[in-house]
Design a protein around this motif. Structure first.
Motif, short mmCIF file in Angstrom:
data_model
loop_
_atom_site.label_atom_id
_atom_site.label_comp_id
_atom_site.label_asym_id
_atom_site.label_seq_id
_atom_site.Cartn_x
_atom_site.Cartn_y
_atom_site.Cartn_z
N LYS A 74 20.10 -10.28 -7.58
CA LYS A 74 20.11 -10.43 -9.04
C LYS A 74 19.46 -11.76 -9.41
N PHE A 75 18.91 -11.81 -10.59
CA PHE A 75 18.30 -13.04 -11.11
C PHE A 75 17.33 -13.63 -10.08
N ARG A 76 16.31 -12.91 -9.79
CA ARG A 76 15.38 -13.15 -8.69
C ARG A 76 15.23 -14.62 -8.27
N PHE A 77 14.64 -15.47 -9.09
CA PHE A 77 14.42 -16.85 -8.68
C PHE A 77 15.73 -17.60 -8.56
N LEU A 78 16.62 -17.44 -9.53
CA LEU A 78 17.91 -18.13 -9.50
C LEU A 78 18.72 -17.69 -8.29
N PHE A 84 19.64 -20.34 -1.21
CA PHE A 84 19.13 -21.49 -0.45
C PHE A 84 20.19 -22.58 -0.37
N ILE A 85 20.80 -22.90 -1.51
CA ILE A 85 21.83 -23.94 -1.56
C ILE A 85 23.04 -23.53 -0.72
N PHE A 148 0.93 -23.21 -7.77
CA PHE A 148 1.89 -24.26 -7.41
C PHE A 148 2.89 -23.74 -6.37
N GLN A 149 3.44 -22.53 -6.60
CA GLN A 149 4.41 -21.97 -5.67
C GLN A 149 3.79 -21.75 -4.29
N TRP A 150 2.56 -21.22 -4.26
CA TRP A 150 1.86 -20.99 -3.01
C TRP A 150 1.67 -22.31 -2.26
N LYS A 151 1.27 -23.36 -2.98
CA LYS A 151 1.06 -24.66 -2.35
C LYS A 151 2.35 -25.22 -1.76
#
Length: 170
Positions: A74-78, A84-85, A148-151
């Motif tokens: 859910k909430f893909r990026f979040l 991760f955290i 930016f994300q790719w870099k």
């Protein structure tokens, strides 16, 4: 005395891939190493008591310590950020409490966590690359090459690969 290993993966041990490619491998290593696993498990898999008890028994019988993080898409990026955290904090706690000698990071996401752990608590890690993830993201049109994300992903990938030159397991 056995070396203490932390194996971190986004794959679930309750899924067929987790059982065939991760658990079968770690069962063999558990005779020579003290194994701790952190895996992301889907809620639907955790509700299957037969499957859950089967994996718990395999871990218990092989003296493998299994730590679960609930997987969420859910909430893909979040959701990825929260995962991760969670993985970082759980890994940090296990590294400190179990005096982990080496982290085995299966794929990119766990490797990025392991990289931060190497910088914070000096625990070396193995980057078990599964594919060329940044290129896969570009090919599937989920990421634009040069963005930016790719870099950021390429920078972290490079740091994970470069740090491998100084690791030793023995």
């Amino acid at each position: 005395m056995k070396k203490n290993i932390l194996f971190i993966t986004r794959n679930g041990l309750l899924e067929p891939l987790g059982q065939s490619q991760i658990l079968s491998y770690l069962k063999l290593l558990s005779t020579d190493f003290s194994i701790n696993i952190i895996s992301f498990e889907k809620q639907i898999d955790l509700l299957d008591n037969n499957k859950l008890n089967k994996i718990k028994k395999i871990c218990f019988d092989n003296q493998i310590s299994w730590h679960i993080i609930n997987y969420s898409d859910k909430f893909r990026f979040l959701g990825v950020f929260i995962g991760f955290i969670q993985l970082f904090l759980k890994s940090f706690k296990i590294c400190k409490s179990k005096n982990i000698d080496l982290i085995h990071a299966r794929s990119y996401f766990p490797a990025f966590v392991a990289l931060f752990l190497k910088y914070t608590i000096k625990t070396p890690f193995i980057f078990d690359m599964r594919a060329l993830w940044p290129e896969e993201l570009v090919q599937s049109n989920r990421l634009v090459k040069g963005s930016f994300q790719w870099k950021i992903i390429k920078l972290l990938e490079t740091k994970c690969l470069v740090q491998q030159c100084g690791n030793s397991v023995a």
